[in-house]
Design an enzyme around this catalytic site. Structure first.
Site, PDB file in Angstrom:
ATOM      1  N   LYS A   1       0.820  -1.222   0.000  1.00  0.00           N
ATOM      2  CA  LYS A   1       0.000   0.000   0.000  1.00  0.00           C
ATOM      3  C   LYS A   1       0.848   1.263   0.000  1.00  0.00           C
ATOM      4  O   LYS A   1       0.462   2.270  -0.581  1.00  0.00           O
ATOM      5  CB  LYS A   1      -0.953   0.003   1.198  1.00  0.00           C
ATOM      6  CG  LYS A   1      -2.092  -0.972   1.028  1.00  0.00           C
ATOM      7  CD  LYS A   1      -3.288  -0.596   1.866  1.00  0.00           C
ATOM      8  CE  LYS A   1      -4.449  -1.539   1.590  1.00  0.00           C
ATOM      9  NZ  LYS A   1      -5.561  -1.361   2.517  1.00  0.00           N
TER      10      LYS A   1
ATOM     11  N   LYS B   1      -5.377 -10.051  -7.179  1.00  0.00           N
ATOM     12  CA  LYS B   1      -6.539 -10.084  -6.285  1.00  0.00           C
ATOM     13  C   LYS B   1      -7.617  -9.093  -6.748  1.00  0.00           C
ATOM     14  O   LYS B   1      -7.290  -8.002  -7.201  1.00  0.00           O
ATOM     15  CB  LYS B   1      -6.046  -9.702  -4.883  1.00  0.00           C
ATOM     16  CG  LYS B   1      -7.013  -9.969  -3.774  1.00  0.00           C
ATOM     17  CD  LYS B   1      -6.413  -9.562  -2.428  1.00  0.00           C
ATOM     18  CE  LYS B   1      -6.253  -8.064  -2.330  1.00  0.00           C
ATOM     19  NZ  LYS B   1      -5.888  -7.575  -1.009  1.00  0.00           N
TER      20      LYS B   1
ATOM     21  N   LYS C   1     -10.656  -3.118  -4.458  1.00  0.00           N
ATOM     22  CA  LYS C   1     -11.364  -1.841  -4.595  1.00  0.00           C
ATOM     23  C   LYS C   1     -10.544  -0.847  -5.392  1.00  0.00           C
ATOM     24  O   LYS C   1     -11.072   0.070  -5.995  1.00  0.00           O
ATOM     25  CB  LYS C   1     -11.577  -1.213  -3.206  1.00  0.00           C
ATOM     26  CG  LYS C   1     -12.443  -2.006  -2.284  1.00  0.00           C
ATOM     27  CD  LYS C   1     -12.450  -1.403  -0.867  1.00  0.00           C
ATOM     28  CE  LYS C   1     -13.163  -2.369   0.069  1.00  0.00           C
ATOM     29  NZ  LYS C   1     -13.243  -1.926   1.452  1.00  0.00           N
TER      30      LYS C   1
HETATM   31  P1  TYM Z   1     -10.906  -4.988   3.852  1.00  0.00           P
HETATM   32  O1  TYM Z   1     -11.857  -3.881   4.172  1.00  0.00           O
HETATM   33  O2  TYM Z   1      -9.836  -4.734   2.870  1.00  0.00           O
HETATM   34  O3  TYM Z   1     -11.711  -6.245   3.369  1.00  0.00           O
HETATM   35  C1  TYM Z   1     -12.807  -6.751   4.094  1.00  0.00           C
HETATM   36  C2  TYM Z   1     -12.794  -8.267   4.057  1.00  0.00           C
HETATM   37  O4  TYM Z   1     -12.867  -8.720   2.710  1.00  0.00           O
HETATM   38  C3  TYM Z   1     -11.829  -9.651   2.461  1.00  0.00           C
HETATM   39  N1  TYM Z   1     -11.397  -9.537   1.052  1.00  0.00           N
HETATM   40  C4  TYM Z   1     -11.342 -10.558   0.198  1.00  0.00           C
HETATM   41  N2  TYM Z   1     -11.640 -11.864   0.346  1.00  0.00           N
HETATM   42  C5  TYM Z   1     -11.490 -12.660  -0.731  1.00  0.00           C
HETATM   43  N3  TYM Z   1     -11.053 -12.211  -1.946  1.00  0.00           N
HETATM   44  C6  TYM Z   1     -10.750 -10.907  -2.133  1.00  0.00           C
HETATM   45  N4  TYM Z   1     -10.344 -10.478  -3.326  1.00  0.00           N
HETATM   46  C7  TYM Z   1     -10.886 -10.020  -1.032  1.00  0.00           C
HETATM   47  N5  TYM Z   1     -10.675  -8.687  -0.857  1.00  0.00           N
HETATM   48  C8  TYM Z   1     -10.979  -8.414   0.419  1.00  0.00           C
HETATM   49  C9  TYM Z   1     -10.717  -9.254   3.419  1.00  0.00           C
HETATM   50  O5  TYM Z   1      -9.821 -10.318   3.660  1.00  0.00           O
HETATM   51  C10 TYM Z   1     -11.511  -8.864   4.647  1.00  0.00           C
HETATM   52  O6  TYM Z   1     -11.832 -10.008   5.417  1.00  0.00           O
HETATM   53  N6  TYM Z   1      -7.778  -5.031   7.746  1.00  0.00           N
HETATM   54  C11 TYM Z   1      -9.099  -5.422   7.304  1.00  0.00           C
HETATM   55  C12 TYM Z   1     -10.196  -4.803   8.121  1.00  0.00           C
HETATM   56  C13 TYM Z   1     -10.088  -5.008   9.609  1.00  0.00           C
HETATM   57  C14 TYM Z   1     -10.312  -6.215  10.293  1.00  0.00           C
HETATM   58  C15 TYM Z   1     -10.134  -5.904  11.680  1.00  0.00           C
HETATM   59  C16 TYM Z   1     -10.626  -7.525   9.902  1.00  0.00           C
HETATM   60  C17 TYM Z   1      -9.793  -4.046  10.526  1.00  0.00           C
HETATM   61  N7  TYM Z   1      -9.837  -4.601  11.775  1.00  0.00           N
HETATM   62  C18 TYM Z   1     -10.258  -6.889  12.643  1.00  0.00           C
HETATM   63  C19 TYM Z   1     -10.759  -8.480  10.886  1.00  0.00           C
HETATM   64  C20 TYM Z   1     -10.574  -8.173  12.252  1.00  0.00           C
HETATM   65  C21 TYM Z   1      -9.268  -4.971   5.864  1.00  0.00           C
HETATM   66  O7  TYM Z   1      -8.597  -4.086   5.401  1.00  0.00           O
HETATM   67  O8  TYM Z   1     -10.273  -5.567   5.210  1.00  0.00           O
END
Ligand code: TYM
Length: 344
Positions: A114, A206, A209
């Protein structure tokens, strides 16, 4: 010591929730409600680690909440809220910043991706992001965390932090009657056929967004025409679908579409190939379009309906935050006592 099972997970309100977020995370959140107490959080403080226009951040926070509800998360039986309403996340993150080591954070691949080449100019928050994530989970002493594959390393860090806290403060934890270990080591739940949904334009990247091409992903708010068009244009290879899963290994685009179909239908990739092995992509894509539209269509319309009523969404978040605060403040009070902070 055994901990009461509790599920926690979060999603960032950074716009364009897509099929990867749904299949890798939100759909799993919904399923876990039947067996666990769940806490689902819209992590607006995490979103802020890269610049967000304030009005967009608020809009996206409500949109992710709408997605949770539209997908079937029950905000009365479980807890749905946005992170910034529960100050204990940030408070515990400070304590954890002093537990986590710089060397641990330096290994985080997501920061490297990032921050890119201009690392000196990345926010400090982007660097310490995984420490806040560990606090999100552990302020509720959650034991299980459903996430997509890309979050695995962050979960390992959360376990390391929990373990080090338990070790560093072992004497005080016991002395204050908190058992042998204060924090559970949270387990990632990374399961199913779609833990890493790939871009529709490139099966080695992957779905995300931030991909500049909207054709790379299916957004949860896409209408039937957009879904159909994106699947029709999705990259494939010239061979018909194979009969067994092993043969998907060197065919990333085929593997991705089969995984998406399996996850949408709640079956395995082997089940999909039993039905479509030998078929041309044109046949398979037509079936995938029907399936995707039938699953995602109602979610998208319900999201659009819900975001038209921000007062309702805000009331859901306020009541979730109130219930979350009760648990979080109890943890934080114990942590203060354990580390030697005077006062309540
Ligand atoms: P974020 O907001 O990027 O994504 C949310 C969830 O979606 C999953 N995800 C995917 N799964 C499968 N294939 C993909 N292409 C894909 N893109 C995204 C992510 O793995 C995630 O589960 N750091 C986290 C948010 C967070 C969090 C937490 C998660 C903050 N605190 C505590 C769990 C526990 C994040 O950026 O997710």
């Amino acid at each position: 010591m055994s901990f009461r099972e509790r599920v926690f997970s979060g999603v960032q309100p950074t716009g364009n929730l897509h099929l990867g977020n749904y299949l890798g995370a939100i759909k799993r959140f919904v399923a876990l409600q039947a067996s666990h107490d769940c806490i689902y959080c819209v992590v607006d403080m995490h979103a802020m680690t890269v610049w967000q226009e304030p009005s967009e951040l608020a809009r996206n926070t409500r949109e992710v909440t709408a997605a949770f509800l539209a997908c079937g998360i029950d905000p009365e039986k479980h807890i749905v809220f946005n992170q910034s309403q529960v100050a204990e996340h940030a408070e515990l993150a400070w304590v954890f910043s002093c537990v986590a080591r710089v060397g641990w954070l330096n290994r985080m691949t997501q920061f490297k991706e990032k921050a890119g080449k201009d690392r000196e100019n990345a926010s400090v928050g982007l660097y310490s992001y995984p420490v806040l994530m560990a606090s999100d989970i552990l302020v509720y002493r959650a034991t299980h965390v459903p996430v997509g594959e890309d979050q695995k390393q962050h979960l390992e860090l959360a376990r390391d932090i929990a373990q080090k806290f338990n070790n560093d403060f072992a004497e005080s934890i016991r002395g204050h009657g908190h058992g042998d270990a204060f924090f559970p080591l949270p387990e990632p739940l990374i399961q199913g056929p779609a833990t890493r949904v790939m871009s529709l334009r490139d099966g080695t990247k992957k779905m995300s967004k931030s991909d500049p091409s909207d054709y790379s992903r299916i957004n949860l708010t896409d209408d039937a025409d957009a879904i159909a068009q994106k699947i029709r244009k999705a990259k494939t290879d010239p061979e018909p679908l194979p009969h067994d899963v092993a043969a998907l290994e060197r065919r990333p685009e085929a593997d991705n579409l089969v995984g998406i179909y399996a996850a949408l239908k709640d079956v395995t990739k082997a089940d999909v190939l039993a039905e479509f092995g030998g078929a041309q992509f044109s046949t398979f894509k037509a079936a995938l379009i029907d399936l995707a539209v039938s699953v995602l269509g109602p979610i998208g319309s319900e999201m659009k309906r819900l975001v038209r009523d921000p007062a309702y969404i805000d009331s859901v978040l306020a009541s979730g935050a109130e219930r979350a605060r009760v648990i979080a403040s109890e943890t934080m009070q114990a942590v203060k006592q354990i580390v030697g902070f005077v006062g309540r």
